[in-house]
Each structure stands twice: as structure tokens, then as C-alpha cells.
Design an enzyme around this catalytic site. Structure first.
Site, PDB file in Angstrom:
ATOM      1  N   GLY A   1     -24.614 -53.743   9.156  1.00 35.85           N
ATOM      2  CA  GLY A   1     -25.709 -54.634   9.524  1.00 35.85           C
ATOM      3  C   GLY A   1     -27.076 -54.047   9.244  1.00 35.85           C
ATOM      4  O   GLY A   1     -28.088 -54.745   9.278  1.00 35.85           O
TER       5      GLY A   1
ATOM      6  N   GLY B   1     -31.890 -54.890  11.092  1.00 35.12           N
ATOM      7  CA  GLY B   1     -31.469 -54.136   9.914  1.00 35.12           C
ATOM      8  C   GLY B   1     -32.115 -52.769   9.797  1.00 35.12           C
ATOM      9  O   GLY B   1     -31.914 -52.066   8.807  1.00 35.12           O
TER      10      GLY B   1
ATOM     11  N   ASP C   1     -14.739 -49.577  15.143  1.00 35.03           N
ATOM     12  CA  ASP C   1     -15.583 -49.621  13.943  1.00 35.03           C
ATOM     13  C   ASP C   1     -16.337 -48.305  13.759  1.00 35.03           C
ATOM     14  O   ASP C   1     -16.985 -48.106  12.734  1.00 35.03           O
ATOM     15  CB  ASP C   1     -16.579 -50.794  14.009  1.00 35.03           C
ATOM     16  CG  ASP C   1     -17.385 -50.804  15.287  1.00 35.03           C
ATOM     17  OD1 ASP C   1     -16.773 -50.812  16.367  1.00 35.03           O
ATOM     18  OD2 ASP C   1     -18.616 -50.789  15.223  1.00 35.03           O
TER      19      ASP C   1
END
Ligand code: AMP
Ligand code: MG
Length: 491
Positions: A92, A126, A254
Site C-alpha cells: 500500500g 502511501g 502478511d
């Protein structure tokens, strides 16, 4: 040593089908500048460290310039966060820029963290801030110096671009370097979206590039052997964390590397005062990722991975792989802890010695690192009368004296010369760890434009088992304020 334009690329991940990620170019940061570069990581890449100071390098890794050969891609993955499946994850705020090949054919991923929005940014901006980038930069170097498998960080860059957190901070990027950025979550994504032929493709990709010895295993066993390999690498990594006193803080699937690399440094912490239930992440209200939960969470995560691999592996093979986790972890942890006490012989009474030691450390909240380091400098015949040397670490030394006497007696059973034992202990008990307050001091200076503490810590943490007389203060006990710093999830 190469220049940037002489690097050789082999961008294998970006050649995988489109479902594996999205091509994105980094978004520029304004007025970029270099904060620090790690020459050791330049060496790994065979990159001339002078390059890192060039305007081109700075522009390249802040989205202001392109490099022919890079093929930036945001990797798609999902994962279990705090026990819940989240289908919406992916890079992301990072991009796999490309894969570099060394002259020996070793492949390194170059990943840019903080590079701007991607399709997987969700509500995020981001971006990464200077603070979190320095924390990851120093932690990667510290873990590597300690001999624990980890991703690396080549450099930190910063800018004048404002990034909004609890306050306005500077936008920064971190150049992460690793053998692979594949996470448990890459497999979970393909499984939960029913892309089972792609799941097999990813397993084949992992085996081809990272476990090539498994190519000779018949296909009926190959994926089971792959899982066993991941189990073993994970068990070793976590045993190493437990022995050194490292808490990861966000062991979501993750953030779990399939190569057993310590991966994604957020609110991690190295233990100061020994407390087995240490929670380094202030957003972890239930203590799911407390220090003493890490071994069992490692297994939980491996179950999640195994489930995702179930289309490729039969139940007995999955069971065999998962059943090997606990004994492997225990074996590695036992080696590590025995080295810390300099015990080459294995005696039945040793477990009591360890139990008593942990009880002592816990009951008096003793500094974990300095206890072992102090112990590494006391010859056997002085142990029983060495209590004074430990005084700065203990509020009451009665139990300690008893333990030291027992330890001295136990050492009689050792066959190696005492100097040799002390040598081994010094190689297993670091003098320097990245205490939270040290990282904080480096960050505060860097936010004022002074990067010297970052570079000094980088230098000391590269060889934390050695003496560094000029940096003796980095081995001091933490001040009270340094023990109370709060660190929480992603920034
Ligand atoms: P982390 O907590 O860093 O492991 O991140 C978990 C997920 O959130 C990943 O998909 C990240 O890419 C994403 N993420 C974290 N911070 C940001 C951010 N500032 N902007 C966009 N995505 C982010
Ligand atoms: Mg992450």
C-alpha cells in the site's frame, strides 16, 4: 563495484501473471536528501557506496527519476491481522522496484517503502515518515549484526513533503533489500481467491528461486517439503528472537517471510527489563503478540499458511511439516541459551539452572542484555564473589549470589578452558542492542537535520558483540523515560 546503471536486473516477479501485482510508478517527494546509507548493504549489491551520495541515487529513490531496468510493481497479498483475515492488503505504500543480480548470481529484491499510493493503499496515504524509516533502517542493521535473519535496508532518504500523522512529519523512503519479499500472505491471497493454478505457480516460483534443491523431489512430495522448509526457517528465526530478547510486535501473516527473515519492522522492541509478557506494540491491547507468545503465534501463522497451501499438499504431509515446528524451535532455542551461559556439556540439572535464572531476572526486572554480558566477563573462580559487578542491575542481590554459586559449581562439569567459555559467551551475548530510547535519540537528532547518531548506531550495531570504547554510552542501562516510550502500529 558497480554504478547504478551498471546493475544487472532479473525482474522475475514482474514476469508473473497480472494477478500477482500492479505496475505503479513511485510518486515524487519534494526536495529529497540522503539521511544515511549502509555500506555493508552496498557491498551485498556490489554497488559502489559513492553512488548513494549522488543526486541521481537520491532522485531515483524518491520518485524523481527513473532507472532503465527497474520494473516497479506493487505486490498483491492478503493476510491474517490480529487473527482476522483481511482480503484487502498488498503493497500500500511500497513497491518492488526490481531484482538485482550479483556477479555470483545472487538475486536481491530492491523495494522502496514510502513511495506513494498504489491500488492497495486503502485509506492510507502511501507514505512513510522519517521516524518509522529510521526505526526500520536501524533494526535491520541491528538484527543482521546479531546474526539473526532479516531483510536489509540500503538507505533512508527524506524530503520536505509533509506527511500527516499525529503531527506533521517529513515524508521519507526506505530502500529495503531482501532475497525475497514473499510473505505467507502472498499464498493466502491466491488460495482465498480460488486462484489455485496461480497458487501452484507461486510455489514453483519460490522453489525455483529459493529452494532449488527441492526440484529433484518428486512433485507429490515437493510442496510438502517446501512447507517443511518454511516451518524450519520460521522456527529458527523465532528461537533466535526469543534468545536475544526481540519482540516483533505485529506478527500478522502478511508480515511473515517465507524465507524466515525478520520482516516489516513497526513497533518492535528489544527487551530492556526482563518481562516475559512484554508487549512492545501499544495497539496490541490483548497481548496477542507479547514476547512470550511469539513461538505459539509462529505456529498459528504456519497453520494459516498450511491451510492456504492445502490444494497442493495432502493432510499427512501438512501434519508432518507442522509437527516439526515445536521440536525445531526448542532445539535451536536450547542451543542459543546454552551458548549464552557457555554450557557445552548437557546435564539434567541444567533446566533447573535456567528456570532459577529466568525467575531471578523476572522477579527483579533485570536488564536482559546486560545481565548476560556481565556474566560473560566473570571467570569461573570469581563468580561466587562477583555479586558487586551485577549491582547496577539488581535491587536485591541475595538470590543472585545463590544462583551465581550454583552456576560456578555447574561450570565444573565443563571440559573446555574457562577463557574459551568466556570467549563463546561474548559471541552469544551482545553488548549493544537497539534499545528504544537509542532509536528515539537518533530520530530526534535526524528530525533536526543531524544524522550523526543514526550513523554511529549503524556502525556499533553492525558488530554488537565487539567492544566499541568510543561508544560505551550506547551500552548504558536505559533511562526511565526510555523504558516508557510508546510505539504503535504503522506510520
Ligand atoms: P503494516 O502494518 O506496515 O504491515 O501494513 C499493513 C497494510 O497496510 C499493508 O497492506 C500496507 O501496505 C498498508 N499500509 C500501511 N501504512 C500505509 C500507508 N501509510 N499508506 C497506505 N498503505 C499503508
Ligand atoms: Mg506489513
Amino acid at each position: 563495484m558497480r554504478t547504478l546503471s551498471e546493475l544487472i536486473f532479473n525482474n522475475t516477479y514482474s514476469e508473473l501473471p497480472a494477478t500477482f501485482g500492479t505496475r505503479v510508478t513511485p510518486q515524487p517527494l519534494a526536495d529529497p536528501f540522503l539521511v544515511s546509507v549502509n555500506p555493508q548493504i552496498c557491498d551485498l549489491l556490489e554497488l559502489n557506496p559513492i553512488e548513494a551520495c549522488s543526486e541521481y541515487f537520491i532522485n531515483l529513490f524518491t520518485g524523481n527519476e527513473e532507472l532503465v531496468g527497474f520494473s516497479p510493481i506493487a505486490m498483491k497479498y492478503t493476510g491474517h491481522q490480529f487473527g482476522q483475515y483481511n482480503p484487502d492488503l498488498g503493497d500500500g505504500r511500497g513497491l518492488l522496484m526490481g531484482e538485482v543480480l550479483t556477479s555470483e548470481g545472487k538475486k536481491w529484491d530492491i523495494h522502496l517503502k514510502g513511495s506513494g499510493l498504489t491500488p492497495y493503499s486503502r485509506q492510507g496515504d502511501g507514505r512513510a515518515v522519517l521516524r518509522s524509516s529510521i526505526r526500520e533502517y536501524l533494526a535491520s542493521a541491528a538484527m543482521h549484526g546479531l546474526g539473526i535473519k532479516t531483510t536489509h535496508a540500503l538507505a533512508v532518504l527524506s524530503s520536505s513533503t509533509p506527511v500527516y500523522r499525529e503531527r506533521i512529519e517529513r515524508g521519507a523512503t526506505l530502500i529495503r533489500v531482501a532475497e525475497s519479499h514473499l510473505r505467507f500472505g502472498n499464498f493466502e491471497y491466491l488460495f482465498y481467491t480460488n486462484q489455485h493454478s496461480e497458487l501452484k505457480l507461486l510455489a514453483d516460483y519460490l522453489i525455483k528461486h529459493h529452494f532449488p534443491d527441492l526440484l529433484s523431489t518428486p512433485e507429490s512430495n515437493r510442496y510438502g517439503a517446501m512447507l517443511s522448509r518454511i516451518v524450519s526457517l520460521t522456527a529458527t528465526m523465532i528461537a533466535d528472537w526469543q534468545a536475544i530478547g526481540f519482540a516483533h510486535g505485529v506478527m500478522n501473516t502478511d508480515n511473515m517471510s517465507v524465507l524466515g527473515l525478520t520482516f516489516d519492522y513497526g513497533p518492535y522492541g528489544f527487551i530492556d527489563d526482563y518481562n516475559p509478557g512484554f508487549i512492545c506494540n501499544h495497539s496490541d491491547y490483548s497481548g496477542r503478540y507479547a514476547f512470550n507468545q511469539q513461538p505459539s503465534i509462529g505456529l498459528w501463522n504456519l497453520y494459516a499458511l498450511a491451510y492456504a497451501l492445502s490444494p497442493l499438499i495432502n493432510k499427512p504431509q501438512i501434519d508432518e511439516a507442522l509437527n516439526s515446528y515445536q521440536p525445531l524451535l526448542q532445539q535451536q532455542y536450547s542451543i542459543n541459551m546454552r551458548n549464552k551461559l557457555g554450557l557445552a556439556e548437557k546435564l539434567e540439572q541444567d533446566s533447573q539452572l535456567f528456570t532459577d535464572m529466568f525467575e531471578l531476572l523476572k522477579s527483579q526486572a533485570v536488564d536482559y542484555t546486560l545481565f548476560f554480558r556481565t556474566l560473560s566477563s566473570v571467570p569461573k573462580e570469581q563468580l561466587a564473589t562477583s555479586t558487586d559487578q551485577f549491582k547496577p542491575l539488581f535491587s536485591c542481590t541475595k538470590g543472585l549470589t545463590l544462583w551465581l554459586q550454583g552456576y560456578a559449581k555447574r561450570l565444573d562439569a565443563e571440559k573446555v578452558a574457562d577463557e574459551e567459555r568466556l570467549e563463546l559467551m561474548k559471541k552469544s551475548n551482545p553488548k549493544y542492542i537497539l534499545r528504544n530510547y537509542l532509536a528515539q535519540q537518533a530520530i530526534e537528532s535526524a528530525e533536526q537535520g543531524d544524522f550523526i547518531v543514526v550513523d554511529q548506531l549503524l556502525c556499533v550495531l553492525a558488530t554488537p558483540y565487539d567492544e566499541h570504547p568510543e561508544y560505551e554510552h550506547f551500552a548504558d542501562l536505559p533511562p526511565q523515560w526510555g523504558k516508557e516510550l510508546e510505539v504503535s502500529c504503522s506510520s
